[in-house]
Enzyme design. Sequence first.
Site, PDB file in Angstrom:
ATOM      1  N   PRO A  61     -33.242  62.276  53.426  1.00 38.40           N
ATOM      2  CA  PRO A  61     -32.375  61.197  53.852  1.00 38.40           C
ATOM      3  C   PRO A  61     -30.795  61.608  53.699  1.00 38.40           C
ATOM      4  O   PRO A  61     -30.456  62.231  52.677  1.00 38.40           O
ATOM      5  CB  PRO A  61     -32.610  60.119  52.687  1.00 38.40           C
ATOM      6  CG  PRO A  61     -33.341  60.939  51.392  1.00 38.40           C
ATOM      7  CD  PRO A  61     -33.800  62.050  52.318  1.00 38.40           C
ATOM      8  N   HIS A  62     -29.927  60.940  54.727  1.00 40.63           N
ATOM      9  CA  HIS A  62     -28.576  61.252  54.773  1.00 40.63           C
ATOM     10  C   HIS A  62     -28.046  59.996  55.386  1.00 40.63           C
ATOM     11  O   HIS A  62     -28.709  59.174  55.824  1.00 40.63           O
ATOM     12  CB  HIS A  62     -28.316  62.616  55.590  1.00 40.63           C
ATOM     13  CG  HIS A  62     -29.037  62.742  56.837  1.00 40.63           C
ATOM     14  ND1 HIS A  62     -30.269  62.882  56.927  1.00 40.63           N
ATOM     15  CD2 HIS A  62     -28.816  62.545  58.013  1.00 40.63           C
ATOM     16  CE1 HIS A  62     -30.806  62.852  58.343  1.00 40.63           C
ATOM     17  NE2 HIS A  62     -29.458  62.510  58.861  1.00 40.63           N
ATOM     18  N   GLY A  63     -26.681  60.232  55.064  1.00 38.21           N
ATOM     19  CA  GLY A  63     -25.713  59.205  55.787  1.00 38.21           C
ATOM     20  C   GLY A  63     -25.782  59.057  57.280  1.00 38.21           C
ATOM     21  O   GLY A  63     -26.122  60.252  57.858  1.00 38.21           O
TER      22      GLY A  63
END
Length: 143
Positions: A61-63
Amino acid sequence: MPVLALEQITTSPTATTKEEAIQEAADMLVAAGAVTPDYADAMREREASVSTYMGNLLAIPHGTNESKDSILDSGLSVARYETPLDWDGNPVKFVIGIAGKDGGHLEILSKIAIVFADEDEVAKLEAAPDAAAILELLGDVNE
């Protein structure tokens, strides 16, 4: 500051859902000084538009691209789950939260991808007795 330090790795995370795991990853990145607390929302936004499941028990998960202002420094968080999480119907045991300052996440992502593309390496990560052993296996991300 190294991208991945011992305190950014946990082998006893508490999340039982994808949503909780994303929050847990964000909280670890906040604790490391890599991101501001609102980065968690950007991670959820990213996940809503495209799954960050990568195969071989891994999710990263990342922005979003718009969340650059929430990133203070490049950093990773690593959580290993004993019981696989359901990530959009896929089993995930490793959730690696990532924040890349000034586009630095692409190089970090490629290093993680190389490790997780090798099933023997994934097996070693699964069998690693503690966070220190996991850091040793993923240590290349700091170079």
